[in-house]
Design an enzyme around this catalytic site. Structure first.
Site, PDB file in Angstrom:
ATOM      1  N   ASN A 192       9.819 -59.183   7.894  1.00 29.73           N
ATOM      2  CA  ASN A 192       8.607 -60.004   7.738  1.00 29.73           C
ATOM      3  C   ASN A 192       8.505 -61.019   8.851  1.00 29.73           C
ATOM      4  O   ASN A 192       9.524 -61.544   9.307  1.00 29.73           O
ATOM      5  CB  ASN A 192       8.667 -60.825   6.434  1.00 29.73           C
TER       6      ASN A 192
ATOM      7  N   THR B  65      26.714 -65.539  -5.181  1.00 28.26           N
ATOM      8  CA  THR B  65      26.726 -66.640  -4.210  1.00 28.26           C
ATOM      9  C   THR B  65      26.350 -67.922  -4.944  1.00 28.26           C
ATOM     10  O   THR B  65      25.481 -67.930  -5.818  1.00 28.26           O
ATOM     11  CB  THR B  65      25.777 -66.382  -3.027  1.00 28.26           C
TER      12      THR B  65
ATOM     13  N   GLY C 292      25.615 -71.140  -3.442  1.00 30.13           N
ATOM     14  CA  GLY C 292      25.142 -72.193  -2.552  1.00 30.13           C
ATOM     15  C   GLY C 292      26.302 -72.899  -1.874  1.00 30.13           C
ATOM     16  O   GLY C 292      27.241 -72.249  -1.398  1.00 30.13           O
TER      17      GLY C 292
ATOM     18  N   ASP D 153      21.142 -64.053   3.207  1.00 23.73           N
ATOM     19  CA  ASP D 153      21.122 -62.857   4.072  1.00 23.73           C
ATOM     20  C   ASP D 153      22.232 -62.933   5.126  1.00 23.73           C
ATOM     21  O   ASP D 153      22.824 -61.906   5.480  1.00 23.73           O
ATOM     22  CB  ASP D 153      19.757 -62.724   4.767  1.00 23.73           C
TER      23      ASP D 153
ATOM     24  N   ARG E 230      21.803 -75.079  11.026  1.00 23.64           N
ATOM     25  CA  ARG E 230      20.783 -74.939  12.070  1.00 23.64           C
ATOM     26  C   ARG E 230      19.475 -74.474  11.431  1.00 23.64           C
ATOM     27  O   ARG E 230      19.504 -73.797  10.396  1.00 23.64           O
ATOM     28  CB  ARG E 230      21.256 -73.907  13.101  1.00 23.64           C
TER      29      ARG E 230
HETATM   30  P1  ATP Z   1      18.710 -68.087   0.354  1.00 21.41           P
HETATM   31  O1  ATP Z   1      17.659 -67.647  -0.650  1.00 21.41           O
HETATM   32  O2  ATP Z   1      18.553 -69.511   0.814  1.00 21.41           O
HETATM   33  O3  ATP Z   1      18.902 -67.140   1.464  1.00 21.41           O
HETATM   34  P2  ATP Z   1      20.489 -67.528  -1.815  1.00 21.41           P
HETATM   35  O4  ATP Z   1      19.844 -68.299  -2.921  1.00 21.41           O
HETATM   36  O5  ATP Z   1      20.344 -66.051  -1.817  1.00 21.41           O
HETATM   37  O6  ATP Z   1      20.086 -68.107  -0.413  1.00 21.41           O
HETATM   38  P3  ATP Z   1      22.882 -69.170  -1.921  1.00 21.41           P
HETATM   39  O7  ATP Z   1      23.881 -68.969  -2.989  1.00 21.41           O
HETATM   40  O8  ATP Z   1      22.024 -70.393  -1.972  1.00 21.41           O
HETATM   41  O9  ATP Z   1      22.048 -67.815  -1.812  1.00 21.41           O
HETATM   42  O10 ATP Z   1      23.615 -69.179  -0.493  1.00 21.41           O
HETATM   43  C1  ATP Z   1      24.259 -68.040   0.026  1.00 21.41           C
HETATM   44  C2  ATP Z   1      25.533 -68.470   0.718  1.00 21.41           C
HETATM   45  O11 ATP Z   1      25.198 -69.367   1.781  1.00 21.41           O
HETATM   46  C3  ATP Z   1      26.508 -69.226  -0.163  1.00 21.41           C
HETATM   47  O12 ATP Z   1      27.374 -68.343  -0.842  1.00 21.41           O
HETATM   48  C4  ATP Z   1      27.237 -70.078   0.854  1.00 21.41           C
HETATM   49  O13 ATP Z   1      28.251 -69.311   1.463  1.00 21.41           O
HETATM   50  C5  ATP Z   1      26.172 -70.378   1.904  1.00 21.41           C
HETATM   51  N1  ATP Z   1      25.523 -71.685   1.669  1.00 21.41           N
HETATM   52  C6  ATP Z   1      24.332 -71.934   1.085  1.00 21.41           C
HETATM   53  N2  ATP Z   1      24.077 -73.254   1.035  1.00 21.41           N
HETATM   54  C7  ATP Z   1      25.138 -73.868   1.620  1.00 21.41           C
HETATM   55  C8  ATP Z   1      25.492 -75.235   1.897  1.00 21.41           C
HETATM   56  N3  ATP Z   1      24.694 -76.248   1.548  1.00 21.41           N
HETATM   57  N4  ATP Z   1      26.679 -75.466   2.523  1.00 21.41           N
HETATM   58  C9  ATP Z   1      27.494 -74.453   2.894  1.00 21.41           C
HETATM   59  N5  ATP Z   1      27.221 -73.157   2.653  1.00 21.41           N
HETATM   60  C10 ATP Z   1      26.066 -72.859   2.039  1.00 21.41           C
END
Ligand code: ATP
Length: 295
Positions: free
Chosen positions: A12, A212, A214, A244, A277
């Site tokens: 996208n 995951t 966060g 991703d 970033r």
């Molecule tokens: P998104 O929709 O933002 O791509 P998601 O909701 O699918 O993410 P999350 O669990 O929020 O998945 O994040 C995926 C991975 O990214 C986490 O397992 C972690 O390794 C990393 N991550 C996300 N937020 C942070 C943070 N604030 N600090 C360090 N690592 C992070």
């Protein structure tokens, strides 16, 4: 063409505008200059994997337009093989994103060309899937194509990984083929009807699961036990596409022969750099950058 990893998923164009507040019905507000970036869950994961030095191909579709060009350039620049990307007469998928000063966003996705990914396109890639070590699927393309890709991988002995985002109901047969099923906490809750014990994800049938969490990292759930994988502590500036980045790195490591817990330990390091970033694909680190990052 031989690759280690095939990603079946979306590409996208992310069209981002910052606004002071969102318009109500019938209202117009002025926003910032438009920022156009390459995104989509499939393309993001493929770029993340390529930057981690996997030989990876995206199986997907774009339109014959500027957004399609942007995506092709971003992916090929990172080293993603594009032989399985079709150009269709539908417009390239786009995500229209507004971001308010509190960091909240709203997103409207127009799937466009992604809707044209079908079972025939997957069948045509049968040999490439069979020759790969890992297949990754994510769900912004039609479910029949995803389920066929997972079935072909399973028949050929290619490890099937699926990121159930956005959430959808999968057949029991597809779930049973996954090693692992990857979800975030919200998706896990949806799958388990609100139950809190994440190890119950295996009751749905996958061989393994990764949740995951966060900034808290990830939980690796296997039949023989559960491993908590902590994330390095970083100052997050933009978590777009962090999930991703995580799966892109995870499949790279699985293709290289790591076990699931070791792959997840590397994936949290890659995702942690990406949140420091701005942007999605633009925020993803190279392998060397991850090696030299602390944590
Ligand atoms: P998104 O929709 O933002 O791509 P998601 O909701 O699918 O993410 P999350 O669990 O929020 O998945 O994040 C995926 C991975 O990214 C986490 O397992 C972690 O390794 C990393 N991550 C996300 N937020 C942070 C943070 N604030 N600090 C360090 N690592 C992070």
């Amino acid at each position: 063409m031989t690759v280690e990893v095939v990603v079946v998923g979306s590409a996208n164009a992310d069209v981002v505008v910052r606004v002071e507040r969102r318009p109500g019905p019938g209202e117009t507000v002025l926003g910032s200059d438009t920022v156009l970036a390459a995104g989509g869950k499939g393309a993001n994961a493929a770029v993340a994997a390529a930057l981690q030095e996997a030989r990876v191909a995206l199986l997907g579709a774009v339109g014959d337009d500027q957004h399609g060009e942007l995506l092709r350039e971003s992916m090929s620049g990172a080293g993603v093989q594009l032989d399985l990307v079709r150009t269709t007469d539908r417009p390239t998928g786009a995500a229209y994103i507004t971001v308010t000063p509190d960091g909240e966003n709203t997103i409207v996705v127009s799937p466009g060309a992604n809707s044209a990914v079908d079972v025939d396109q997957v069948e045509a890639a049968k040999d490439v899937i069979a020759g790969a070590k890992v297949l990754l699927a994510s769900l912004e393309v039609p479910l029949p194509a995803i389920e066929r890709a997972v079935a072909l991988a399973n028949e050929a002995g290619t490890r099937a990984v699926l990121n159930l985002s956005p959430v959808a109901k999968l057949s029991r047969q597809t779930l049973a083929a996954l090693d692992p099923l990857v979800v975030n906490e919200h998706e896990a809750q949806w799958l388990m009807d609100g139950a809190t014990d994440l190890t119950k994800l295996l009751d749905l049938g996958p061989k393994s699961a990764v949740v995951t969490l966060g900034s808290r990292g990830a939980l690796v759930i296997e039949k023989h036990g559960t491993t908590e994988v902590e994330s390095p502590r970083v100052t997050a500036v933009d978590t777009t596409g962090a999930g991703d980045a995580f799966v892109g790195a995870l499949i790279t490591q699985l293709a290289a022969g790591d076990d699931l817990a070791a792959a997840a330990r590397r994936a949290v390091r890659v995702a942690a750099v990406s949140v420091t970033r701005p942007g999605a694909q633009a925020s993803y680190p190279t392998r060397g950058e991850v090696d030299s990052a602390r944590g």
